[in-house]
Design a protein around this motif. Sequence first.
Motif, PDB file in Angstrom:
ATOM      1  N   HIS A  96      47.182  47.466  37.738  1.00 36.27           N
ATOM      2  CA  HIS A  96      46.990  48.606  38.634  1.00 36.27           C
ATOM      3  C   HIS A  96      48.135  48.759  39.631  1.00 36.27           C
ATOM      4  O   HIS A  96      48.261  49.781  40.277  1.00 36.27           O
ATOM      5  CB  HIS A  96      45.672  48.419  39.400  1.00 36.27           C
ATOM      6  N   GLY A 114      44.583  43.671  38.987  1.00 38.03           N
ATOM      7  CA  GLY A 114      45.401  44.021  40.134  1.00 38.03           C
ATOM      8  C   GLY A 114      46.857  44.229  39.755  1.00 38.03           C
ATOM      9  O   GLY A 114      47.526  45.153  40.243  1.00 38.03           O
ATOM     10  N   TRP A 115      47.373  43.368  38.865  1.00 38.71           N
ATOM     11  CA  TRP A 115      48.762  43.492  38.409  1.00 38.71           C
ATOM     12  C   TRP A 115      48.946  44.763  37.583  1.00 38.71           C
ATOM     13  O   TRP A 115      49.908  45.505  37.770  1.00 38.71           O
ATOM     14  CB  TRP A 115      49.127  42.260  37.588  1.00 38.71           C
ATOM     15  N   VAL A 121      45.474  40.590  45.662  1.00 35.82           N
ATOM     16  CA  VAL A 121      44.748  41.247  44.577  1.00 35.82           C
ATOM     17  C   VAL A 121      45.560  41.196  43.288  1.00 35.82           C
ATOM     18  O   VAL A 121      45.008  41.078  42.181  1.00 35.82           O
ATOM     19  CB  VAL A 121      44.425  42.706  44.969  1.00 35.82           C
ATOM     20  N   ALA A 122      46.879  41.260  43.410  1.00 34.49           N
ATOM     21  CA  ALA A 122      47.745  41.229  42.226  1.00 34.49           C
ATOM     22  C   ALA A 122      47.700  39.901  41.488  1.00 34.49           C
ATOM     23  O   ALA A 122      48.276  39.777  40.394  1.00 34.49           O
ATOM     24  CB  ALA A 122      49.181  41.554  42.622  1.00 34.49           C
ATOM     25  N   GLY A 151      41.897  46.310  49.020  1.00 34.14           N
ATOM     26  CA  GLY A 151      42.554  46.661  47.774  1.00 34.14           C
ATOM     27  C   GLY A 151      41.847  47.801  47.086  1.00 34.14           C
ATOM     28  O   GLY A 151      40.905  48.382  47.638  1.00 34.14           O
ATOM     29  N   ALA A 209      40.055  38.413  41.229  1.00 33.90           N
ATOM     30  CA  ALA A 209      40.750  37.925  42.421  1.00 33.90           C
ATOM     31  C   ALA A 209      39.809  37.122  43.313  1.00 33.90           C
ATOM     32  O   ALA A 209      40.230  36.196  44.014  1.00 33.90           O
ATOM     33  CB  ALA A 209      41.347  39.093  43.206  1.00 33.90           C
ATOM     34  N   PHE A 228      38.943  43.610  39.019  1.00 36.23           N
ATOM     35  CA  PHE A 228      39.393  43.213  40.352  1.00 36.23           C
ATOM     36  C   PHE A 228      38.603  42.002  40.860  1.00 36.23           C
ATOM     37  O   PHE A 228      39.072  41.254  41.710  1.00 36.23           O
ATOM     38  CB  PHE A 228      39.247  44.376  41.343  1.00 36.23           C
ATOM     39  N   GLY A 261      48.100  47.059  42.234  1.00 37.41           N
ATOM     40  CA  GLY A 261      47.279  47.147  43.432  1.00 37.41           C
ATOM     41  C   GLY A 261      47.816  46.308  44.573  1.00 37.41           C
ATOM     42  O   GLY A 261      48.228  45.162  44.390  1.00 37.41           O
ATOM     43  N   SER A 288      45.114  38.861  40.138  1.00 29.12           N
ATOM     44  CA  SER A 288      44.257  39.163  39.001  1.00 29.12           C
ATOM     45  C   SER A 288      45.009  40.068  38.038  1.00 29.12           C
ATOM     46  O   SER A 288      45.884  40.843  38.432  1.00 29.12           O
ATOM     47  CB  SER A 288      42.974  39.877  39.460  1.00 29.12           C
TER      48      SER A 288
END
Length: 451
Positions: free
Chosen positions: A384, A381-382, A375-376, A406, A442, A439, A386, A378
């Motif tokens: 957050h 995501g980074w 997820v990170a 996630g 991703a 999100f 997440g 995206s």
Amino acid sequence: MAADIEEFDVVVLGLGPGGEQVAGRLAEAGLAVAGVESRLVGGECPYWACVPTKMMVRAADLLAEGGRIPSMAGEATVVPDWAPVARRIREEATDNWDDKVAADRFHDQGGTLVRGRGKITAPGEVTVDGSRVLRARRGIVVATGSQPAVPPIAGLAGTPYWTNREATEAERAPESIIVLGGGAVGVEFGQVLRRFGAEVTVLEAAGGLLPSEEPEAGELLAEVFAKEGITVRTDAKVTRVDHHGSAFTVMTEDGSHRAERLLVATGRRCDLAAIGVGAVGLEESAQVIKVDDRMRATEGVWAVGDVTGEGAFTHVAVYQARVALADILGEHGPAADYRAAPRVTFTDPEVGAVGLTERQARELGLAVRTAATPVASSARGWIHRGVGLVKLVADEDALVGATVAGPCGGEVLGLLTLAVHERTPLDRLTSMIYAYPTFHRAVEDTLSLLR
């Protein structure tokens, strides 16, 4: 003396989400409908499952978010307190486990509520509590749901173990708890109670958490649990349970575990013999009632919900109810189709999945291609921070399955559910515009790996 026979068009056995939907809508359509329920109208979901447990999850997630403030936004002190959770469940969600609102709603729709345990005693006939006979001119709908499956472990019977019901009704969080089962129910309760201060041990007989989902999702969750201080034991074969004083001892082949409480979360079961399906020619020793794509089990009998074996989910029961309603009323409508049935485990990270897993797709002999990204990958995501992943399973040029683990995993799943349902070509999915930064990006990253 022979019992008086009450005549109806349709008798619905069980008023959980699916049965309540069928019975209420048929009554609104002008049919004479009897709804038979031995517990609470509305079933498991509003009183002991979907609604109250997600209230627990929401509260536990707030505690976790508060704990993340120091690394991102300043200082915070978080003090867990179960009392507001228990009070909200009791007062706002369940009316202290009183179904008057739901019962009155069914009455206002024109239905007849029959309290008691119903059993099919002949074709077109249901007997309630052994004495009250209901005759169904048009047919019977079986919507009796399922019950917790309690394994035959030595010493377990007779102990004050919890199922999801007792855990939901708890007025305080235990100091420690052992959870038997690492499926959706077990991991949700385990993480919630850990965040409210309990020492938690999860024992799962299979090789990983969430054994029916993609192994990557279970592995991710195990890593998160370890960081949160939850003990996870997989391949754990429980041999005995003892309860003395205020503590349980659970013995496995490689050791023992001790805790104040024991939660049994080892699946669900249906008791077809208790329903009396043998009276209409169905196999009472079967695990579920087999139905066709119009929810017909046999002549004059339909079944919806857990009892059909298509997943113990409210959304599946309500979906099946719509299909059965159309068939009973003689209306045209789409047949049941489960290829894109979604499911969500409400942990943190949230695990949403739809369609086939990679293993299931390979067992069907499909030309499988898979791809996975964190997820990170995206920007959202980074940002957050997440933890999670997106995994896609494709057959030729379309998706047949997907998993999103996630933040907001169940919400991101909506796009992929539609894609699996419609067999949207991969080139159409890759040519779409995905909002930035979300999100969902991703998903776009993962799709690019399937080209």
